[in-house]
Design an enzyme around this catalytic site. Structure first.
Site, PDB file in Angstrom:
ATOM      1  N   ASP A  99       0.822  -1.206   0.000  1.00  0.00           N
ATOM      2  CA  ASP A  99       0.000   0.000   0.000  1.00  0.00           C
ATOM      3  C   ASP A  99       0.858   1.259   0.000  1.00  0.00           C
ATOM      4  O   ASP A  99       0.704   2.132  -0.838  1.00  0.00           O
ATOM      5  CB  ASP A  99      -0.956   0.004   1.210  1.00  0.00           C
ATOM      6  CG  ASP A  99      -0.247  -0.337   2.523  1.00  0.00           C
ATOM      7  OD1 ASP A  99       0.971  -0.607   2.512  1.00  0.00           O
ATOM      8  OD2 ASP A  99      -0.920  -0.331   3.573  1.00  0.00           O
ATOM      9  N   ASP A 102       6.944   4.158   3.418  1.00  0.00           N
ATOM     10  CA  ASP A 102       7.184   5.344   4.244  1.00  0.00           C
ATOM     11  C   ASP A 102       8.701   5.459   4.443  1.00  0.00           C
ATOM     12  O   ASP A 102       9.399   5.991   3.585  1.00  0.00           O
ATOM     13  CB  ASP A 102       6.398   5.140   5.552  1.00  0.00           C
ATOM     14  CG  ASP A 102       6.436   6.323   6.489  1.00  0.00           C
ATOM     15  OD1 ASP A 102       7.033   7.337   6.144  1.00  0.00           O
ATOM     16  OD2 ASP A 102       5.886   6.235   7.605  1.00  0.00           O
ATOM     17  N   LEU A 107       9.361  -2.629   3.508  1.00  0.00           N
ATOM     18  CA  LEU A 107       9.562  -3.202   2.174  1.00  0.00           C
ATOM     19  C   LEU A 107      10.961  -3.809   2.044  1.00  0.00           C
ATOM     20  O   LEU A 107      11.117  -4.889   1.457  1.00  0.00           O
ATOM     21  CB  LEU A 107       9.340  -2.126   1.095  1.00  0.00           C
ATOM     22  CG  LEU A 107       9.353  -2.646  -0.328  1.00  0.00           C
ATOM     23  CD1 LEU A 107       8.295  -3.718  -0.545  1.00  0.00           C
ATOM     24  CD2 LEU A 107       9.151  -1.511  -1.324  1.00  0.00           C
ATOM     25  N   LYS A 130       6.128   7.974   0.392  1.00  0.00           N
ATOM     26  CA  LYS A 130       6.431   9.274   1.014  1.00  0.00           C
ATOM     27  C   LYS A 130       7.924   9.524   0.850  1.00  0.00           C
ATOM     28  O   LYS A 130       8.721   9.090   1.689  1.00  0.00           O
ATOM     29  CB  LYS A 130       6.087   9.244   2.500  1.00  0.00           C
ATOM     30  CG  LYS A 130       4.609   9.175   2.810  1.00  0.00           C
ATOM     31  CD  LYS A 130       4.417   9.225   4.321  1.00  0.00           C
ATOM     32  CE  LYS A 130       3.002   8.937   4.718  1.00  0.00           C
ATOM     33  NZ  LYS A 130       2.815   8.767   6.164  1.00  0.00           N
TER      34      LYS A 130
END
Ligand code: 5GP
Length: 177
Positions: A99, A102, A107, A130
């Site tokens: 999704d 950040d 990940l 982001k």
């Protein structure tokens, strides 16, 4: 209890257009692959994975993993696997579907964990990133949108388990629900 409606950051129409484009690129890139395994990261990616997988024009299967972060997660970067795949991915073509990226810790952990299982190929698709918050370098093969450093909800993403089923990406002030 009345929960305020979060203001729109990315509309349903923008999301659906982007999902269509990502699906077209992935379908083209994996055209020669007859069994793509899409790995959704719970809970936040469940709606994105559902939409993306249904728009692919190639054979695919889906499986899920769940991860959690220690503490607030964004400072220590310690990630824990709380639900693993049911599928053995050795020799398989794997596409992770996230999704939001950040700091990148989640990940990076996931890609390292899956790479150690020796898939034939490993790539990732993230709906949101982001950029300003990046702490770890991690390649995103298919990216939907770069967003500013705000807390986003909707399209699978939550704030204290609220707003996941909004059809758009909205913003909330932390602690507002
Ligand atoms: P990381 O910092 O490891 O890249 O991201 C950790 C996790 O924090 C993401 O997978 C996601 O679950 C969560 N997260 C980060 N930013 C947001 C946000 O703006 N909204 C929501 N709902 N979750 C976020």
């Amino acid at each position: 209890m009345v929960i305020p409606t979060p203001p729109v950051l990315i509309s349903e129409r923008q999301i659906q257009r982007k999902v269509g484009r990502l699906a077209a690129r992935i379908s083209a890139d994996y055209g020669a692959v007859d069994d793509l395994l899409m790995v959704g990261v719970l809970k936040g990616a469940f709606i994105f994975l559902a939409d993306l997988s249904r728009r692919l024009a190639i054979p695919r299967r889906v499986d899920f993993m769940a991860l959690s972060t220690y503490g607030d997660g964004t400072t220590t970067g310690a990630v824990r696997l709380i639900m693993d795949l049911r599928t053995d991915i050795r020799g398989k073509h794997v596409l992770v579907v996230e999704d939001i990226v950040d700091t990148g810790h989640t990940l990076a952990y996931l890609m390292k964990t899956l790479a150690a299982r020796e898939p034939a190929s490993l790539a990732c698709c993230a709906l949101l990133r982001k950029l300003d918050r990046k702490k770890v370098d991690v390649d995103i093969d298919y990216l939907g949108f770069d967003i500013p450093d705000v807390w986003v909800v909707g399209y699978g993403l939550d704030c204290a388990d609220q707003h996941r089923t909004l059809p758009y990406i909205g913003t909330v002030a932390p602690g507002s629900t």
